[in-house]
Design an enzyme around this catalytic site. Structure first.
Site, mmCIF file in Angstrom:
data_model
loop_
_atom_site.group_PDB
_atom_site.id
_atom_site.type_symbol
_atom_site.label_atom_id
_atom_site.label_comp_id
_atom_site.label_asym_id
_atom_site.label_seq_id
_atom_site.Cartn_x
_atom_site.Cartn_y
_atom_site.Cartn_z
ATOM 1 N N SER A 149 -0.984 -3.701 0.140
ATOM 2 C CA SER A 149 0.285 -2.997 0.273
ATOM 3 C C SER A 149 0.188 -2.011 1.426
ATOM 4 C CB SER A 149 0.593 -2.245 -1.015
ATOM 5 O OG SER A 149 -0.229 -1.097 -1.105
ATOM 6 N N LYS A 150 1.276 -1.341 1.666
ATOM 7 C CA LYS A 150 1.336 -0.397 2.792
ATOM 8 C C LYS A 150 0.287 0.699 2.683
ATOM 9 C CE LYS A 150 6.144 -1.015 4.152
ATOM 10 N NZ LYS A 150 7.035 -1.480 3.097
ATOM 11 N N ARG A 151 -0.151 0.956 1.465
ATOM 12 C CA ARG A 151 -1.202 1.955 1.281
ATOM 13 C C ARG A 151 -2.474 1.586 2.041
ATOM 14 N NH1 ARG A 151 -0.854 0.928 -3.898
ATOM 15 N NH2 ARG A 151 -3.047 0.337 -3.976
ATOM 16 N N HIS A 152 -2.755 0.277 2.079
ATOM 17 C CA HIS A 152 -4.010 -0.180 2.655
ATOM 18 C C HIS A 152 -3.952 -0.348 4.168
ATOM 19 C CE1 HIS A 152 -5.023 -1.203 -1.439
ATOM 20 N NE2 HIS A 152 -3.991 -1.997 -1.521
ATOM 21 N N ALA A 153 -2.901 -0.992 4.616
ATOM 22 C CA ALA A 153 -2.830 -1.361 6.026
ATOM 23 C C ALA A 153 -1.408 -1.755 6.339
ATOM 24 C CB ALA A 153 -3.748 -2.556 6.287
#
Length: 463
Positions: free
Chosen positions: A238-242
């Site tokens: 998800s956007k949290r990761h990359a």
RNA sequence: GUCCCGUUCGUCUAGAGGCCUAGGACACCGGGUUUUCAUCCCGGCAACAGGGGUUCGACUCCCCUACGGGAUGCCA
């Protein structure tokens, strides 16, 4: 056997996710290697979250990366009549019933089941009530109460579900609109889909959908449930990761072919080969060989693959590819009189087109920042060499690599200096850093006047 | 909780009972090439989740446990 038809069915509630690109890619490859068709269907029945802008993004980026559908995509939001008709067919066959349970009742029921250590599911309490349709009723599928459904998955083999584990899912909401499962099944049939390749988050949806197919008398489909693309913490990427949007990767300067290559290698491998283009994939890929476990997306592998794909580009093609990235930082490649040689010698300096474009900066615009560590290391003992060489360079008549190299070499031997002592200060003056192609060549990327002026500028900067 | 799916180097993976002293790639570390950097070349580090079976023999088959993920919506 009938023609293979696969489909990618995104819901337009966000930009095209790279996990989605991978699903689309595998669908595309499978269709192409079976001389079949690859279709796209927009699942926009969630009116709250679906937008036309996201739909456009998904369709545009999908075709921009080469995964164009073979037919015009369809929108579920425009096909209501078809679903209603299917629902009526199920009602007529007696496999569905109206249910008036309120959300509160259902909530209470689920909590009780949880407390009893059972699986929360609708208990079928309205099933035999013979309710009439009203504004409060939903239509539920009457799922067989015993027996089992066997899903034959091309990746995982047989997956069995006890019908007793499945509850009576909702086909039509109380406002009369059809739900995901109904639309999905009906459209797969209507579009002639033969093979469903989707994420493993849909595994438990499969037996439910098979029951709808059975109620409608549709033929069985082939299934392949792909492992999910994960972040470093093993949760879905998800956007949290990359960055998750395909367009973000394109904007960073990753080649389409490299992105596809890296996505294909996530969960699949073809022997010891690492670099694959779409045609290789159509030839070598086998859905049966796809890994069962989720795969963590690692951008360093993409970086390397990008460098590989970049290196396979002809110089002309490379230049065409880098132009838009250069433009983003106000560089016009054509402004340089020796652009081809410059780019040829810089093309391996970084892994992405955008980073390479940035590395080109000193050759197109003034240098105002100097690498402090480099200055400390090579210029802390004064600027005499810099000045001497500057004077010598000014005397050169023929400003070419051989002449310059000759002169530098001569200066180095005459003064008993080491190569870096002579070269690095000049590199710093020209580019701000100690990195550049071989120095003679680097100097020719500037005309004599500019080179000399940059060296003088550094000299005055230091004093 | 319940059901389903999974578990080989840090990461992506090869491995279909003896070919495994577990192979490749990325990353990392070292060396070489390069007058610097990058490229390129060579070398190194590093894994079968745990426990029971089955078998002459298990990374491979079976069971259990642990851990991870997914599903449990009038979302898709």
């Amino acid at each position: 056997m009938s023609k293979v038809v696969t489909r990618f069915a995104p819901s337009p509630t966000g930009t095209l996710h790279i996990g989605g690109v991978r699903t689309a890619l595998f669908n595309y490859i499978y269709a192409k290697q079976n001389n079949g068709e690859f279709l796209v269907r927009i699942e926009d029945t969630d009116r709250e979250r679906s937008t036309k802008a996201y739909e456009k993004n998904i369709l545009d980026t999908l075709s921009s990366i080469g995964l164009s559908p073979d037919k015009k995509p369809i929108n579920q939001s425009e096909r209501n009549d078809i679903y209603i008709k299917a629902a009526e067919q199920i009602i007529a066959s007696g496999d569905a019933y109206w249910c008036d349970c309120s959300e509160e009742d259902l909530e209470k029921m689920r909590n009780q089941q949880m407390a009893d250590g059972k699986k929360p599911m609708y208990d079928g309490r309205s099933r035999r009530l013979g309710l009439e349709r009203s504004s409060k009723t939903v239509l539920r599928l009457a799922t067989p109460e015993d027996g089992e459904i066997v899903v034959n998955d091309m990746i995982r083999g047989e997956i069995r579900f006890n019908n007793a584990e499945l509850d009576d899912l909702i086909l039509l909401r109380s406002d009369g609109t059809p739900t995901y499962h109904l639309c999905n099944v009906v459209d797969d049939f209507e579009q002639g889909v033969t093979t469903v390749i989707r994420g493993e988050d849909h595994i438990s949806n499969t037996p439910r959908q098979i029951h709808i197919q059975n109620a409608l008398g549709y033929p069985a489909l082939e299934y392949a449930h792909l492992p999910l693309v994960l972040g470093p913490d093993k949760k879905r990427l998800s956007k949290r990761h990359a960055a998750t949007s395909l367009e973000e990767y394109k904007d960073m300067g990753y080649l389409d072919s490299a992105i596809l290559n890296s996505l294909a290698r996530l969960g699949w491998s073809g022997g010891d080969k690492e670099v694959f283009y779409i045609d290789d994939l159509i030839k070598d890929f086998d859905i049966k060989d796809v890994q069962k476990a989720g795969a963590i997306f690692d951008i360093t592998k993409l970086d390397w693959l990008n460098a590989q794909h970049l290196s396979h580009l002809s110089l002309e093609s490379f230049i065409e590819h880098i132009k838009p990235f250069a433009k983003k930082i106000n560089i016009d490649i054509n402004d340089h009189q020796n652009a081809h040689l410059l780019i040829a010698s810089m093309r391996t300096s970084e892994n992405t087109l955008f980073d390479i474009a940035k590395a080109l900066r000193p050759y197109f615009m003034d240098v105002s920042d100097y690498d402090e560590k480099a200055i400390e290391r090579f210029l802390s003992n004064g600027t005499k060499n810099l000045e001497d060489i500057c004077d010598l360079l000014e005397t050169i008549d023929e400003w070419n690599e051989e002449q310059i190299d000759l002169l530098l070499k001569e200066y180095q031997t005459n003064n008993n200096l080491k190569v870096p002592e002579v070269n690095q200060p000049i590199r710093i003056a020209l580019t701000g850093s100690t990195k550049s192609p071989s120095l003679g060549l680097t100097l020719t990327f500037f005309d004599k006047k500019e080179a000399v002026s940059r060296i003088r500028k550094l000299k005055s900067f230091l004093s």
